[in-house]
Design an enzyme around this catalytic site. Structure first.
Site, PDB file in Angstrom:
ATOM      1  N   LYS A 158       0.880  -1.178   0.000  1.00  0.00           N
ATOM      2  CA  LYS A 158       0.000   0.000   0.000  1.00  0.00           C
ATOM      3  C   LYS A 158       0.917   1.228   0.000  1.00  0.00           C
ATOM      4  O   LYS A 158       1.218   1.814   1.038  1.00  0.00           O
ATOM      5  CB  LYS A 158      -0.902  -0.059   1.244  1.00  0.00           C
ATOM      6  CG  LYS A 158      -2.217   0.670   1.076  1.00  0.00           C
ATOM      7  CD  LYS A 158      -3.178   0.282   2.183  1.00  0.00           C
ATOM      8  CE  LYS A 158      -4.282   1.279   2.362  1.00  0.00           C
ATOM      9  NZ  LYS A 158      -5.143   1.505   1.204  1.00  0.00           N
TER      10      LYS A 158
HETATM   11  N1  PPE Z   1      -7.905  -1.420  -3.200  1.00  0.00           N
HETATM   12  C1  PPE Z   1      -7.348  -0.192  -3.012  1.00  0.00           C
HETATM   13  C2  PPE Z   1      -6.669   0.447  -4.135  1.00  0.00           C
HETATM   14  C3  PPE Z   1      -7.456   0.427  -1.772  1.00  0.00           C
HETATM   15  O1  PPE Z   1      -6.906   1.628  -1.599  1.00  0.00           O
HETATM   16  C4  PPE Z   1      -8.151  -0.213  -0.719  1.00  0.00           C
HETATM   17  C5  PPE Z   1      -8.297   0.444   0.620  1.00  0.00           C
HETATM   18  C6  PPE Z   1      -8.712  -1.488  -0.956  1.00  0.00           C
HETATM   19  C7  PPE Z   1      -8.554  -2.051  -2.209  1.00  0.00           C
HETATM   20  C8  PPE Z   1      -9.410  -2.262   0.129  1.00  0.00           C
HETATM   21  O2  PPE Z   1      -8.504  -2.717   1.110  1.00  0.00           O
HETATM   22  P1  PPE Z   1      -8.945  -2.945   2.617  1.00  0.00           P
HETATM   23  O3  PPE Z   1      -9.137  -1.625   3.238  1.00  0.00           O
HETATM   24  O4  PPE Z   1      -7.812  -3.703   3.219  1.00  0.00           O
HETATM   25  O5  PPE Z   1     -10.192  -3.746   2.577  1.00  0.00           O
HETATM   26  N2  PPE Z   1      -8.273   1.870   0.598  1.00  0.00           N
HETATM   27  C9  PPE Z   1      -7.978   2.592   1.802  1.00  0.00           C
HETATM   28  C10 PPE Z   1      -7.710   4.067   1.558  1.00  0.00           C
HETATM   29  C11 PPE Z   1      -8.846   4.882   1.085  1.00  0.00           C
HETATM   30  C12 PPE Z   1      -8.519   6.365   1.045  1.00  0.00           C
HETATM   31  O6  PPE Z   1      -9.190   7.101   0.301  1.00  0.00           O
HETATM   32  O7  PPE Z   1      -7.643   6.826   1.779  1.00  0.00           O
HETATM   33  C13 PPE Z   1      -9.037   2.370   2.862  1.00  0.00           C
HETATM   34  O8  PPE Z   1     -10.140   1.926   2.553  1.00  0.00           O
HETATM   35  O9  PPE Z   1      -8.741   2.613   4.028  1.00  0.00           O
END
Ligand code: PPE
Length: 304
Positions: A158
């Site tokens: 990330k």
């Molecule tokens: N794909 C991406 C690109 C992504 O950024 C997230 C989380 C996910 C999938 C889902 O991952 P998870 O949270 O582990 O289920 N995105 C984070 C950041 C959002 C933001 O705008 O800042 C979040 O949801 O915390």
């Protein structure tokens, strides 16, 4: 505007929200190599509980490992700092943002021995795609921007700078009146949203894209486990955008977005324009779990 909290943890100390500053020559600010997490803490009858804290801390350190960033703190220390951040700010529910970044030192893309800094901020954050979005579903637009190719960047980390791709896609979708962007991978298959994973439901079975080009979402993993326990078949496999158009239901998952139904994709109405039964079932269960109302999933909660 963000809702301010009181204190931010920076390199081992709590500093006032307004004093949580960095030098303008902070390396990550210029070149984007840093890693972060997004975690939620929910109000339960037994106090506040952080959802899947271990998995988020593990992913944070895995991101560091992939990106060859060596923080001065151990996962145990970061875990404690996250819990302390929630406690110190006295918030019953919040979003938690740990950030590991390269500090001020040399400039130029080789950061040599610049210090590795860590910050943890918490703040109240409501429904990411709006209260209406969570209840009624959102409108999704396939982006003209493609998700990262595996040899361009590494999506299992990330990484801060990788989000430029997400921002471009999101801005484009909003500028043409949609709520969220859907990115395809470099082969043209459905990848993920700008900040969410995607699922479709067809004939009672669930499909979600494999890990190739996506972030390995912790909410995605939760949904897969929940669906399996509910005996709903789940497949991790590639699908095309027209399969998405033809789906009975589709929804996005993420820490910030939680489980957000999608009611329209590229001008095609999905699921009669409202959240479908499988989406609703999973959404209801998810909110029960995070609020500590389903004992089966108690191990996913860390009470503060
Ligand atoms: N794909 C991406 C690109 C992504 O950024 C997230 C989380 C996910 C999938 C889902 O991952 P998870 O949270 O582990 O289920 N995105 C984070 C950041 C959002 C933001 O705008 O800042 C979040 O949801 O915390």
């Amino acid at each position: 505007m963000i809702k301010k909290s009181k204190k931010i943890w920076m390199d081992g100390k709590f500093v006032d929200w307004a004093q949580a500053n960095v030098h303008i020559l902070t390396h990550t600010l210029h070149y984007g190599l840093g890693v972060f997490e997004g975690i939620r803490c929910y109000k339960t009858r037994k106090g506040s509980a952080i959802f899947r804290l271990k998995e988020h801390v593990d992913r944070l350190f895995s991101s560091c490992h992939i990106m060859q960033i060596k923080p001065e703190y151990t996962p145990k220390e970061i875990t404690k700092a996250i819990i302390d951040s929630v406690r110190v700010n006295g918030l019953e529910e919040c979003y938690i943002r740990p950030l590991i970044y390269i500090g001020y030192g040399v400039m130029g893309i080789y950061p040599k021995s610049n210090p590795i800094r860590v910050a943890i901020a918490v703040w109240p954050w409501g429904a990411y795609l709006g209260e209406d979005g969570i209840k009624k579903g959102i409108r999704l637009k396939t982006s003209s921007f493609t998700r990262h190719h595996v040899n361009v960047s590494m999506t299992k980390s990330k990484t801060c700078g990788q989000y430029v791709n997400s921002i471009l896609a999101k801005k484009e979708a909003i500028s043409v009146g949609y709520d969220e962007a859907l990115l395809l991978d470099t082969q043209g298959y459905v990848s993920e949203g700008s900040g969410e994973n995607i699922f479709i439901v067809r004939n009672g079975a669930i499909k979600t894209p494999p890990l190739n080009s996506i972030l390995e979402g912790i909410t995605r993993n939760s949904i897969i486990e929940m669906a399996q326990k509910l005996k709903i078949p789940v497949k991790e496999m590639s699908f095309t955008r027209d399969e998405l158009y033809a789906a009975d239901e589709t929804f996005l998952t993420g820490t910030a977005a939680e489980i957000t139904p999608v009611r329209e994709v590229d001008g095609r109405i999905i699921s009669k324009g409202k959240p479908g039964p499988v989406t609703k079932k999973l959404q209801d269960l998810f909110f029960k779990i995070v609020k500590g109302e389903d004992k089966t999933y108690n191990s996913w909660l860390t009470y503060t």
